[in-house]
Enzyme design. Structure first.
Site, mmCIF file in Angstrom:
data_model
loop_
_atom_site.group_PDB
_atom_site.id
_atom_site.type_symbol
_atom_site.label_atom_id
_atom_site.label_comp_id
_atom_site.label_asym_id
_atom_site.label_seq_id
_atom_site.Cartn_x
_atom_site.Cartn_y
_atom_site.Cartn_z
ATOM 1 N N ARG A 148 0.834 -1.195 0.000
ATOM 2 C CA ARG A 148 0.000 0.000 0.000
ATOM 3 C C ARG A 148 0.872 1.251 0.000
ATOM 4 O O ARG A 148 2.043 1.208 0.379
ATOM 5 C CB ARG A 148 -0.904 0.039 1.235
ATOM 6 C CG ARG A 148 -1.873 -1.120 1.355
ATOM 7 C CD ARG A 148 -2.687 -1.005 2.629
ATOM 8 N NE ARG A 148 -3.681 -2.062 2.748
ATOM 9 C CZ ARG A 148 -3.468 -3.226 3.382
ATOM 10 N NH1 ARG A 148 -2.284 -3.461 3.944
ATOM 11 N NH2 ARG A 148 -4.427 -4.129 3.463
ATOM 12 N N LYS A 172 -2.489 -2.200 7.777
ATOM 13 C CA LYS A 172 -3.611 -1.669 8.538
ATOM 14 C C LYS A 172 -3.637 -2.289 9.931
ATOM 15 O O LYS A 172 -3.309 -3.446 10.119
ATOM 16 C CB LYS A 172 -4.924 -1.951 7.810
ATOM 17 C CG LYS A 172 -5.076 -1.145 6.509
ATOM 18 C CD LYS A 172 -6.420 -1.371 5.878
ATOM 19 C CE LYS A 172 -6.602 -0.484 4.642
ATOM 20 N NZ LYS A 172 -7.908 -0.683 3.992
ATOM 21 N N ARG A 245 -1.184 -1.329 -7.172
ATOM 22 C CA ARG A 245 -1.384 -2.457 -6.244
ATOM 23 C C ARG A 245 -2.416 -3.420 -6.837
ATOM 24 O O ARG A 245 -2.264 -4.638 -6.782
ATOM 25 C CB ARG A 245 -1.852 -1.913 -4.896
ATOM 26 C CG ARG A 245 -2.297 -2.953 -3.858
ATOM 27 C CD ARG A 245 -2.592 -2.220 -2.542
ATOM 28 N NE ARG A 245 -3.446 -2.971 -1.650
ATOM 29 C CZ ARG A 245 -3.025 -3.881 -0.776
ATOM 30 N NH1 ARG A 245 -1.736 -4.178 -0.711
ATOM 31 N NH2 ARG A 245 -3.864 -4.494 0.035
ATOM 32 N N HIS A 268 -4.489 -8.822 3.239
ATOM 33 C CA HIS A 268 -5.920 -8.812 3.501
ATOM 34 C C HIS A 268 -6.250 -9.757 4.656
ATOM 35 O O HIS A 268 -5.620 -10.803 4.818
ATOM 36 C CB HIS A 268 -6.706 -9.260 2.260
ATOM 37 C CG HIS A 268 -6.753 -8.228 1.183
ATOM 38 N ND1 HIS A 268 -7.015 -8.517 -0.134
ATOM 39 C CD2 HIS A 268 -6.563 -6.876 1.225
ATOM 40 C CE1 HIS A 268 -6.999 -7.406 -0.845
ATOM 41 N NE2 HIS A 268 -6.729 -6.409 -0.051
#
Length: 297
Positions: A148, A172, A245, A268
């Site tokens: 990212r 994240k 990405r 993810h």
């Protein structure tokens, strides 16, 4: 005045592990709602608001020209606040309990083709000097790792391991993951490190990617970089780090990578997030099927 601001900030930072940028956005949305309630309802405590008052704010945002996507983001901030108040037992029911998000058009993320990526890499061959070497490496890292934009910007110098050929990024919610570094990239990394060592004054010493002034790169800088290079080879509307990405994932799937592996590389938490990339892979399969099946000959 918004009560529990500091406690809410701590909740977002420490428990939810949101980035400083996200935390500030949530608090700004909260203060914006507070001002609206004070102005239109002569009320200074948003803990006691009802859904009708929130609905009025939503209408005012839409009438003011804000997109449904932006409005939904602001409401997400309020939802997080009232969820926090529920958690600390300051309220019993969230005023947003029955709220439904505004409908938004589905944004089609069209990846770059292999030819378009190849053209950019061809244009940036044999870079020299800090800027060119850094820019080429950034493009290649996005395309070969799928990281990212924030992960690239906050990449630490200590996170780049040339010996083992890995890059440690923080995704994240502060989740760390190791990404494999292709051998061709390792040479570029070595070249960049040599240029980086030549920067006279380094302000952000821990950051891997720096400007000539020794500063960490900004979000807008990285966006403009990708947009600028790909604007020369592509007429696609969106030319951003996220599209690169997206391109990484699509090209892996088109060339036989399994979904679980791509999921891990992208960082993810569930396959559902990764499956949005499969439509491009499906298009490729349809093409192969059409060209190869005997019933079509």
């Amino acid at each position: 005045m918004v009560t529990n601001t500091n406690a809410f900030r701590d909740y977002l930072q420490l428990e939810k592990k949101y980035s400083p940028h996200t935390v500030n956005a949530y608090l700004n949305d909260l203060f914006s709602f507070q001002k609206f309630i004070e102005l239109h309802f002569d009320q200074d405590d948003i803990i006691k608001v009802n859904y009708s008052q929130i609905r009025s704010w939503i209408v005012s945002l839409v009438d003011g020209g804000l997109s449904n996507v932006s409005v939904n983001r602001k409401i997400s901030s309020l939802k997080a606040f009232y969820k926090f108040l529920l958690k600390i037992k300051q309220i019993e029911i969230s005023p947003l309990l029955k709220h439904k998000a505004l409908k938004t058009p589905k944004s089609l993320q069209i990846p770059f083709s292999e030819k378009e990526v190849g053209n950019v890499l061809s244009v940036t061959q044999n870079p020299s000097g800090l800027d060119e070497i850094r820019n080429r490496l950034i493009i290649d890292l996005f395309y070969t790792t799928g990281m990212r934009r924030a992960e690239l910007i906050f990449l630490k110098k200590s996170g780049v391991d040339l010996v083992n050929g890995t890059i440690k990024v923080v995704g994240k919610r502060n989740k760390e993951r190791l990404l494999p570094m292709l051998s061709v990239i390792q040479g570029q990394v070595s070249d960049y490190i040599k240029e980086r060592e030549g920067i006279e004054v380094i302000v952000d010493v821990d950051s891997f990617f720096l400007t000539k002034k020794g500063l960490k790169l900004s979000n807008s800088f990285v966006y403009r970089l990708i947009n600028s290079y790909f604007s020369t080879v592509s007429e696609k509307v969106k030319k951003s780090p996220h599209i690169l990405r997206h391109t990484f994932a699509t090209h892996l799937l088109n060339n036989g990578a399994d979904l679980n592996s791509v999921k891990e590389l992208l960082g993810h938490s569930s396959l559902a997030s990764t499956q949005i990339y499969t439509h491009n892979s499906l298009s490729e399969l349809k093409k192969v099927h059409k060209e190869a099946h005997p019933r079509n000959k």
